[in-house]
Design a protein around this motif. Structure first.
Motif, PDB file in Angstrom:
ATOM      1  N   LEU A  94      42.036 -38.446   4.593  1.00 44.82           N
ATOM      2  CA  LEU A  94      42.203 -39.113   5.878  1.00 44.82           C
ATOM      3  C   LEU A  94      42.454 -38.056   6.941  1.00 44.82           C
ATOM      4  O   LEU A  94      42.925 -36.959   6.633  1.00 44.82           O
ATOM      5  CB  LEU A  94      43.352 -40.116   5.851  1.00 44.82           C
ATOM      6  CG  LEU A  94      44.793 -39.616   5.996  1.00 44.82           C
ATOM      7  CD1 LEU A  94      45.728 -40.773   6.266  1.00 44.82           C
ATOM      8  CD2 LEU A  94      45.261 -38.862   4.760  1.00 44.82           C
ATOM      9  N   GLN A  95      42.115 -38.393   8.172  1.00 43.81           N
ATOM     10  CA  GLN A  95      42.370 -37.482   9.276  1.00 43.81           C
ATOM     11  C   GLN A  95      43.804 -37.658   9.760  1.00 43.81           C
ATOM     12  O   GLN A  95      44.281 -38.773   9.925  1.00 43.81           O
ATOM     13  CB  GLN A  95      41.399 -37.719  10.420  1.00 43.81           C
ATOM     14  CG  GLN A  95      40.006 -37.152  10.180  1.00 43.81           C
ATOM     15  CD  GLN A  95      39.997 -35.628  10.054  1.00 43.81           C
ATOM     16  OE1 GLN A  95      40.818 -34.939  10.647  1.00 43.81           O
ATOM     17  NE2 GLN A  95      39.050 -35.107   9.283  1.00 43.81           N
ATOM     18  N   THR A  96      44.491 -36.554   9.950  1.00 45.52           N
ATOM     19  CA  THR A  96      45.858 -36.550  10.453  1.00 45.52           C
ATOM     20  C   THR A  96      45.882 -35.672  11.711  1.00 45.52           C
ATOM     21  O   THR A  96      44.912 -34.963  11.995  1.00 45.52           O
ATOM     22  CB  THR A  96      46.833 -35.959   9.414  1.00 45.52           C
ATOM     23  OG1 THR A  96      46.687 -34.524   9.385  1.00 45.52           O
ATOM     24  CG2 THR A  96      46.578 -36.530   8.030  1.00 45.52           C
ATOM     25  N   PRO A  97      46.973 -35.684  12.460  1.00 47.84           N
ATOM     26  CA  PRO A  97      47.051 -34.774  13.606  1.00 47.84           C
ATOM     27  C   PRO A  97      46.930 -33.305  13.215  1.00 47.84           C
ATOM     28  O   PRO A  97      46.649 -32.462  14.068  1.00 47.84           O
ATOM     29  CB  PRO A  97      48.439 -35.085  14.190  1.00 47.84           C
ATOM     30  CG  PRO A  97      48.671 -36.510  13.840  1.00 47.84           C
ATOM     31  CD  PRO A  97      48.098 -36.654  12.457  1.00 47.84           C
ATOM     32  N   ASP A  98      47.127 -32.982  11.926  1.00 42.74           N
ATOM     33  CA  ASP A  98      46.968 -31.610  11.438  1.00 42.74           C
ATOM     34  C   ASP A  98      45.552 -31.319  10.972  1.00 42.74           C
ATOM     35  O   ASP A  98      45.265 -30.209  10.529  1.00 42.74           O
ATOM     36  CB  ASP A  98      47.925 -31.366  10.267  1.00 42.74           C
ATOM     37  CG  ASP A  98      49.377 -31.344  10.688  1.00 42.74           C
ATOM     38  OD1 ASP A  98      49.857 -30.261  11.060  1.00 42.74           O
ATOM     39  OD2 ASP A  98      50.031 -32.394  10.666  1.00 42.74           O
ATOM     40  N   GLY A  99      44.664 -32.295  11.052  1.00 40.68           N
ATOM     41  CA  GLY A  99      43.335 -32.135  10.486  1.00 40.68           C
ATOM     42  C   GLY A  99      43.218 -32.952   9.211  1.00 40.68           C
ATOM     43  O   GLY A  99      44.030 -33.853   8.946  1.00 40.68           O
ATOM     44  N   LEU A 100      42.216 -32.650   8.399  1.00 44.30           N
ATOM     45  CA  LEU A 100      42.009 -33.393   7.167  1.00 44.30           C
ATOM     46  C   LEU A 100      43.220 -33.266   6.246  1.00 44.30           C
ATOM     47  O   LEU A 100      43.731 -32.176   6.015  1.00 44.30           O
ATOM     48  CB  LEU A 100      40.754 -32.873   6.453  1.00 44.30           C
ATOM     49  CG  LEU A 100      40.355 -33.613   5.177  1.00 44.30           C
ATOM     50  CD1 LEU A 100      39.960 -35.046   5.483  1.00 44.30           C
ATOM     51  CD2 LEU A 100      39.201 -32.882   4.483  1.00 44.30           C
ATOM     52  N   GLY A 101      43.674 -34.403   5.759  1.00 43.46           N
ATOM     53  CA  GLY A 101      44.774 -34.430   4.800  1.00 43.46           C
ATOM     54  C   GLY A 101      44.488 -35.513   3.780  1.00 43.46           C
ATOM     55  O   GLY A 101      43.329 -35.949   3.626  1.00 43.46           O
ATOM     56  N   PHE A 102      45.535 -35.984   3.102  1.00 38.71           N
ATOM     57  CA  PHE A 102      45.329 -36.970   2.044  1.00 38.71           C
ATOM     58  C   PHE A 102      46.452 -37.995   2.035  1.00 38.71           C
ATOM     59  O   PHE A 102      47.609 -37.672   2.321  1.00 38.71           O
ATOM     60  CB  PHE A 102      45.260 -36.288   0.669  1.00 38.71           C
ATOM     61  CG  PHE A 102      44.176 -35.269   0.566  1.00 38.71           C
ATOM     62  CD1 PHE A 102      42.877 -35.641   0.263  1.00 38.71           C
ATOM     63  CD2 PHE A 102      44.440 -33.929   0.828  1.00 38.71           C
ATOM     64  CE1 PHE A 102      41.866 -34.695   0.206  1.00 38.71           C
ATOM     65  CE2 PHE A 102      43.443 -32.975   0.772  1.00 38.71           C
ATOM     66  CZ  PHE A 102      42.145 -33.358   0.457  1.00 38.71           C
ATOM     67  N   ALA A 103      46.084 -39.230   1.695  1.00 38.25           N
ATOM     68  CA  ALA A 103      47.065 -40.278   1.453  1.00 38.25           C
ATOM     69  C   ALA A 103      47.140 -40.501  -0.043  1.00 38.25           C
ATOM     70  O   ALA A 103      46.116 -40.521  -0.740  1.00 38.25           O
ATOM     71  CB  ALA A 103      46.657 -41.569   2.163  1.00 38.25           C
ATOM     72  N   ASP A 163      39.013 -28.232   7.938  1.00 42.56           N
ATOM     73  CA  ASP A 163      38.493 -29.305   7.093  1.00 42.56           C
ATOM     74  C   ASP A 163      37.599 -28.770   5.990  1.00 42.56           C
ATOM     75  O   ASP A 163      37.597 -29.291   4.869  1.00 42.56           O
ATOM     76  CB  ASP A 163      37.748 -30.334   7.949  1.00 42.56           C
ATOM     77  CG  ASP A 163      38.689 -31.137   8.849  1.00 42.56           C
ATOM     78  OD1 ASP A 163      39.911 -30.886   8.805  1.00 42.56           O
ATOM     79  OD2 ASP A 163      38.203 -32.011   9.596  1.00 42.56           O
ATOM     80  N   ARG A 164      36.840 -27.719   6.274  1.00 44.01           N
ATOM     81  CA  ARG A 164      35.976 -27.133   5.241  1.00 44.01           C
ATOM     82  C   ARG A 164      36.804 -26.605   4.082  1.00 44.01           C
ATOM     83  O   ARG A 164      36.490 -26.844   2.903  1.00 44.01           O
ATOM     84  CB  ARG A 164      35.137 -25.994   5.837  1.00 44.01           C
ATOM     85  CG  ARG A 164      34.101 -25.415   4.875  1.00 44.01           C
ATOM     86  CD  ARG A 164      33.517 -24.113   5.380  1.00 44.01           C
ATOM     87  NE  ARG A 164      34.519 -23.045   5.411  1.00 44.01           N
ATOM     88  CZ  ARG A 164      34.935 -22.398   4.318  1.00 44.01           C
ATOM     89  NH1 ARG A 164      34.456 -22.698   3.113  1.00 44.01           N
ATOM     90  NH2 ARG A 164      35.825 -21.431   4.422  1.00 44.01           N
ATOM     91  N   VAL A 165      37.883 -25.885   4.397  1.00 47.34           N
ATOM     92  CA  VAL A 165      38.742 -25.336   3.345  1.00 47.34           C
ATOM     93  C   VAL A 165      39.445 -26.457   2.581  1.00 47.34           C
ATOM     94  O   VAL A 165      39.596 -26.403   1.358  1.00 47.34           O
ATOM     95  CB  VAL A 165      39.773 -24.357   3.950  1.00 47.34           C
ATOM     96  CG1 VAL A 165      40.795 -23.924   2.901  1.00 47.34           C
ATOM     97  CG2 VAL A 165      39.063 -23.129   4.521  1.00 47.34           C
TER      98      VAL A 165
END
Length: 301
Positions: free
Chosen positions: A256-265, A188-190
């Protein structure tokens, strides 16, 4: 137990079956088809046959797994003719609700088992795509659902020993991929740094947070505009991403949080038109996945 209560118990397992089939097939539409066929097989049984089944959940799990095993061969052929890149369908973290406890488990460290969140991540589903149909079914049944090998052997038509070998082979592939990933906090930091660089509009800043060999894949399924081939390299990926922002400023990106970690909608006209998930290394983004095919966004709208 009455016929109505038996059937009611079977219908109550629908979410579990869709969850199982999704992990085996990679899209909600295919999972729904598999579950529908599973219930067709259930209702083809006579009343006496259904009444003799001690655990409808176990029977349905085995039946759905056999359906998925059959479907995986044809699914692979369809993906070879798919327009552009094919990516597993991203799902919200709440897609399947609270998971059931596994029915049983082998005596080994539970940390060695794939977590339920991870098991619906695009990263893991992509690894599963590289497996044979039998490997994938065995892996999901044993590593995720914790079905004993003796029962899995009945599903795939192999011996217990052969199923153990398939599971071991599948587990090695998953561990190899997992060894490249960082903690959720580091991920998430990256990703936040990536978002800031992308929003800056500066090419050099965006390149700085991308791995030199970063790969971008976009899945439009021929339904919407998307890159037909992977975009490779930090400079090309950065230019591609900044180009999207310049060409389509009306599309808003929200974290948004996804099963892969932070992502985007990706939002447009009050609807999600794309989901972005990322694979992260120690200090940079190694892979960007854009799912734009509206058929793979059904759970987001």
């Amino acid at each position: 137990m009455t016929d109505e209560s038996i059937d009611g118990e079977a219908i109550a397992e629908r979410r579990h079956l869709v969850s199982l089939a999704f992990r085996m097939l990679g899209t909600i539409a295919e999972a729904e088809d598999a579950v529908q066929e599973t219930y067709v097989r259930w209702y083809r049984l006579s009343d006496q046959e259904r009444a003799s089944i001690d655990s409808p959940r176990a029977w349905l799990t085995r039946a759905a797994s056999r359906v998925c095993l059959d479907l995986l061969g044809s699914a692979r052929a369809r993906r070879e003719s798919y327009i552009g890149e094919w990516l597993p369908e991203p799902v919200p973290v709440t897609a399947f609700g609270a998971p059931h406890e596994p029915a049983s488990s082998d005596a080994r460290d539970p940390l060695d088992r794939v977590s339920l969140d991870e098991s619906v991540s695009t990263a893991l589903l992509t690894v599963l795509e590289s497996m044979t149909p039998a490997e994938r079914v065995v892996f999901v049944l044993h590593e995720v659902v914790a079905v004993p090998f003796r029962e899995i052997a009945e599903v795939v038509g192999r011996t217990d020993a052969a199923c153990r070998q398939l599971a071991a082979s599948a587990r090695r592939r998953v561990r190899s991929a997992a060894a490249r990933r960082v903690s959720r906090e580091e991920h998430d930091r990256v990703v936040w740094a990536f978002a800031a660089a992308a929003q800056s509009g500066r090419l050099d800043e965006l390149i700085a947070v991308l791995d030199p060999e970063v790969v971008l894949r976009s899945d439009g399924g021929g339904r919407v505009s998307a890159a037909r081939r992977p975009v490779i390299g930090a400079d090309r990926v950065a230019r591609f991403l900044l180009g999207i922002g310049q060409k389509r400023p009306e599309v808003q990106l929200h974290p948004l949080q996804t099963p892969d970690g932070l992502g985007f909608a990706m939002w447009l006209d009050a609807r999600i038109v794309g989901v972005v998930t990322l694979e992260v290394g120690a200090t940079s983004v190694r892979e960007v996945r854009l799912v734009l095919n509206p058929e793979k966004l059904s759970l987001w709208n």
